[in-house]
Design a protein around this motif. Sequence first.
Motif, mmCIF file in Angstrom:
data_model
loop_
_atom_site.group_PDB
_atom_site.id
_atom_site.type_symbol
_atom_site.label_atom_id
_atom_site.label_comp_id
_atom_site.label_asym_id
_atom_site.label_seq_id
_atom_site.Cartn_x
_atom_site.Cartn_y
_atom_site.Cartn_z
ATOM 1 N N CYS A 150 3.973 -8.390 -2.240
ATOM 2 C CA CYS A 150 2.676 -9.485 -2.322
ATOM 3 C C CYS A 150 1.596 -8.763 -1.410
ATOM 4 C CB CYS A 150 2.896 -10.895 -2.109
ATOM 5 S SG CYS A 150 3.107 -11.183 -0.337
ATOM 6 N N ASP A 151 0.224 -8.990 -1.981
ATOM 7 C CA ASP A 151 -0.771 -8.405 -1.599
ATOM 8 C C ASP A 151 -2.121 -9.040 -1.568
ATOM 9 O OD1 ASP A 151 -2.973 -6.024 -0.700
ATOM 10 O OD2 ASP A 151 -1.076 -4.784 -0.600
ATOM 11 N N VAL A 152 -2.910 -9.079 -0.382
ATOM 12 C CA VAL A 152 -4.016 -9.687 -0.638
ATOM 13 C C VAL A 152 -5.055 -8.941 -1.664
ATOM 14 C CG1 VAL A 152 -4.048 -11.045 1.501
ATOM 15 C CG2 VAL A 152 -5.118 -8.726 1.327
ATOM 16 N N GLY A 164 0.707 -1.399 0.013
ATOM 17 C CA GLY A 164 0.033 0.110 0.076
ATOM 18 C C GLY A 164 0.923 1.414 -0.117
ATOM 19 N N GLN A 165 0.203 2.266 0.599
ATOM 20 C CA GLN A 165 0.760 3.564 0.753
ATOM 21 C C GLN A 165 2.327 3.587 0.832
ATOM 22 O OE1 GLN A 165 -0.581 6.201 -0.546
ATOM 23 N NE2 GLN A 165 -2.681 5.631 -0.323
ATOM 24 N N MET A 166 2.644 3.120 2.132
ATOM 25 C CA MET A 166 4.065 3.236 2.782
ATOM 26 C C MET A 166 4.864 2.301 2.102
ATOM 27 S SD MET A 166 5.253 5.192 5.097
ATOM 28 C CE MET A 166 6.979 5.171 4.389
ATOM 29 N N ALA A 167 4.390 1.044 1.731
ATOM 30 C CA ALA A 167 5.358 0.001 0.915
ATOM 31 C C ALA A 167 5.833 1.091 -0.390
ATOM 32 C CB ALA A 167 4.810 -1.169 0.660
ATOM 33 N N VAL A 171 -5.883 -5.207 -6.653
ATOM 34 C CA VAL A 171 -5.861 -3.771 -7.057
ATOM 35 C C VAL A 171 -4.546 -3.064 -6.531
ATOM 36 C CG1 VAL A 171 -6.856 -1.466 -6.874
ATOM 37 C CG2 VAL A 171 -8.220 -3.676 -7.010
ATOM 38 N N SER A 172 -4.309 -3.240 -5.048
ATOM 39 C CA SER A 172 -3.093 -2.752 -4.513
ATOM 40 C C SER A 172 -1.651 -3.433 -5.183
ATOM 41 C CB SER A 172 -3.112 -2.995 -3.031
ATOM 42 O OG SER A 172 -2.240 -2.187 -2.354
ATOM 43 N N ALA A 173 -1.690 -4.694 -5.381
ATOM 44 C CA ALA A 173 -0.544 -5.179 -5.878
ATOM 45 C C ALA A 173 -0.264 -4.476 -7.322
ATOM 46 C CB ALA A 173 -0.564 -6.648 -5.898
ATOM 47 N N ILE A 208 7.071 -2.192 9.883
ATOM 48 C CA ILE A 208 6.741 -0.956 9.975
ATOM 49 C C ILE A 208 5.293 -0.443 10.558
ATOM 50 C CG2 ILE A 208 8.331 -0.453 7.884
ATOM 51 C CD1 ILE A 208 5.699 0.276 6.353
ATOM 52 N N ALA A 209 4.960 -1.583 11.174
ATOM 53 C CA ALA A 209 3.546 -1.116 11.571
ATOM 54 C C ALA A 209 3.232 -0.502 12.918
ATOM 55 C CB ALA A 209 2.607 -2.832 11.830
ATOM 56 N N ALA A 210 2.646 0.320 12.955
ATOM 57 C CA ALA A 210 2.295 1.004 14.138
ATOM 58 C C ALA A 210 2.067 0.413 15.366
ATOM 59 C CB ALA A 210 1.174 2.304 13.951
ATOM 60 N N GLY A 211 2.787 0.443 16.523
ATOM 61 C CA GLY A 211 2.517 -0.139 17.827
ATOM 62 C C GLY A 211 2.710 -1.442 18.081
ATOM 63 N N SER A 226 4.460 -4.507 5.833
ATOM 64 C CA SER A 226 3.833 -3.233 5.513
ATOM 65 C C SER A 226 2.562 -3.486 5.292
ATOM 66 C CB SER A 226 4.565 -2.706 4.510
ATOM 67 O OG SER A 226 4.902 -3.574 3.306
ATOM 68 N N VAL A 227 1.795 -4.209 6.250
ATOM 69 C CA VAL A 227 0.454 -4.233 6.323
ATOM 70 C C VAL A 227 -0.004 -3.368 7.596
ATOM 71 C CG1 VAL A 227 0.097 -6.597 5.314
ATOM 72 C CG2 VAL A 227 0.386 -6.619 7.875
ATOM 73 N N LYS A 228 -1.454 -3.275 7.674
ATOM 74 C CA LYS A 228 -1.960 -2.437 8.843
ATOM 75 C C LYS A 228 -1.845 -3.388 10.063
ATOM 76 C CE LYS A 228 -3.937 1.057 6.807
ATOM 77 N NZ LYS A 228 -3.443 2.311 6.774
ATOM 78 N N PRO A 229 -1.790 -2.837 11.386
ATOM 79 C CA PRO A 229 -1.300 -3.448 12.342
ATOM 80 C C PRO A 229 -2.402 -4.544 12.505
ATOM 81 C CG PRO A 229 -1.307 -1.180 12.966
ATOM 82 C CD PRO A 229 -1.652 -1.305 11.509
HETATM 83 N N1 LIG Z 1 0.769 5.732 5.853
HETATM 84 C C1 LIG Z 1 1.798 5.897 6.286
HETATM 85 O O1 LIG Z 1 1.974 7.165 6.442
HETATM 86 C C2 LIG Z 1 2.710 4.906 7.376
HETATM 87 C C3 LIG Z 1 2.233 3.707 7.673
HETATM 88 N N2 LIG Z 1 2.870 3.038 8.507
HETATM 89 C C4 LIG Z 1 2.487 1.765 8.946
HETATM 90 O O2 LIG Z 1 2.610 1.142 7.575
HETATM 91 C C5 LIG Z 1 1.762 0.024 7.534
HETATM 92 C C6 LIG Z 1 0.920 0.026 6.184
HETATM 93 O O3 LIG Z 1 0.178 1.338 6.253
HETATM 94 P P1 LIG Z 1 -0.244 1.843 4.680
HETATM 95 O O4 LIG Z 1 0.610 1.723 3.785
HETATM 96 O O5 LIG Z 1 -0.630 3.275 5.183
HETATM 97 O O6 LIG Z 1 -1.413 1.011 4.690
HETATM 98 P P2 LIG Z 1 -2.533 0.587 3.135
HETATM 99 O O7 LIG Z 1 -3.607 0.054 3.640
HETATM 100 O O8 LIG Z 1 -2.032 1.432 1.971
HETATM 101 O O9 LIG Z 1 -1.537 -0.667 2.798
HETATM 102 C C7 LIG Z 1 -1.692 -2.024 3.499
HETATM 103 C C8 LIG Z 1 -1.748 -2.979 2.404
HETATM 104 O O10 LIG Z 1 -1.677 -4.215 3.097
HETATM 105 C C9 LIG Z 1 -2.558 -5.271 2.419
HETATM 106 N N3 LIG Z 1 -2.930 -6.274 3.374
HETATM 107 C C10 LIG Z 1 -3.675 -6.432 4.060
HETATM 108 N N4 LIG Z 1 -3.637 -7.738 4.671
HETATM 109 C C11 LIG Z 1 -2.572 -8.462 3.973
HETATM 110 C C12 LIG Z 1 -2.090 -9.795 4.019
HETATM 111 N N5 LIG Z 1 -2.630 -10.798 4.731
HETATM 112 N N6 LIG Z 1 -1.136 -10.144 3.138
HETATM 113 C C13 LIG Z 1 -0.785 -9.278 2.139
HETATM 114 N N7 LIG Z 1 -1.269 -7.948 2.103
HETATM 115 C C14 LIG Z 1 -2.168 -7.563 3.028
HETATM 116 C C15 LIG Z 1 -3.671 -4.418 1.981
HETATM 117 O O11 LIG Z 1 -4.340 -5.029 0.892
HETATM 118 C C16 LIG Z 1 -2.988 -3.115 1.771
HETATM 119 O O12 LIG Z 1 -2.835 -3.175 0.153
HETATM 120 C C17 LIG Z 1 0.701 0.275 8.816
HETATM 121 O O13 LIG Z 1 1.108 -1.052 9.622
HETATM 122 C C18 LIG Z 1 0.898 1.603 9.228
HETATM 123 O O14 LIG Z 1 1.065 1.553 10.510
HETATM 124 C C19 LIG Z 1 3.813 3.414 9.030
HETATM 125 C C20 LIG Z 1 4.366 4.774 8.828
HETATM 126 C C21 LIG Z 1 3.607 5.746 8.013
#
Ligand SMILES: NC(=O)C1=CN([C@@H]2O[C@H](COP(=O)(O)OP(=O)(O)OC[C@H]3O[C@@H](n4cnc5c(N)ncnc54)[C@H](O)[C@@H]3O)[C@@H](O)[C@H]2O)C=CC1
Length: 279
Positions: free
Chosen positions: A36-38, A12-15, A41-43, A98-101, A71-74
Amino acid sequence: MFSGKIGFIGSGQMATALASGMLSAGLIQKDQLLACDVSSVSAEKFAAVTGGQICPSIAMLTEKADVIFLSVKPQSMAGVLQTLSQVSTSREKLIISIAAGITLATLEAGLGGPGRIVRVMPNTPALVGAGASAFALSQGTQAASANRPSDSQIVRQLLETVGVAEEVPESLMDAVTGLSGSGPAYVYQIIEALSDGGVRVGLPRATATRLAAQTVLGAAQMVLSTKEHPGALKDAVTSPGGTTIAGLHALESGGLRAALMTAVVAATQRAKELGQPPR
Ligand SMILES: NC(=O)C1=CN([C@@H]2O[C@H](COP(=O)(O)OP(=O)(O)OC[C@H]3O[C@@H](n4cnc5c(N)ncnc54)[C@H](O)[C@@H]3O)[C@@H](O)[C@H]2O)C=CC1
Ligand SMILES: O=C(O)[C@@H]1CCC=N1
């Protein structure tokens, strides 16, 4: 240059920001990048933006990658750790969450014990090489040997390629999350509000936003380059009876500094909550 392969579980965003920043800096080429991503669309979006290869499973990514970003949500982390722990080669890989918490103890427990595990808190300006990251190493990370850098050196190299990086005790990682992890969003609101103010006094929107953003960038560069206290730099802008003190008085009346401090505290608290097991 980094010679291994870097994989992102969750694209997603951070990756995308980290991968794009590493590519732009020339640290890696696109054939060294996996995700890899579930969500297809994101992948697909990740692949289109970065040129990285999409792996159909966590197992396949783990076989190929040397460094694996979680780099998935917590909230999705438990399932990812469960899958990853069943891939035998995962114990050899450098795993960076990189997951928060999410604590190192949770990561170790989910992966089946101590290992090459690091907790990182990056931020999205990594995309443009201006990230601010902190990291905390677990006990199981590797020291340097004759033919290999330490895990600490690898993590620092990856993060410093896309900005600045500080090693901190793990106990400070939630605070880092509340400040620099979430902080870009606070600053975007400040820039948007400054721009609105500019429009309110007659500037065209594009001009107002450009001036506001460059002012934030310039002030930040002054703090970093001069190493002066921000208060001293503020005083240098502020003439007695002038315009700036009138503006600063308005900010004090509006509680800007208290609001920003409270924002950092609230986000830090939320990071702690995200690290708790679900009830
Ligand atoms: N967005 C930000 O500014 C920051 C985010 N983070 C951390 O980075 C992590 C990701 O955040 P974002 O990129 O913003 O979220 P996001 O929602 O953009 O990306 C997360 C991705 O993980 C995928 N996903 C969910 N379950 C999965 C699984 N079982 N296997 C593979 N992929 C899976 C989702 O489909 C999604 O594309 C979080 O843990 C967040 O705390 C850390 C610093 C900054
Ligand atoms: O809002 C969030 O939870 C993530 C962590 C830091 C920035 N974004």
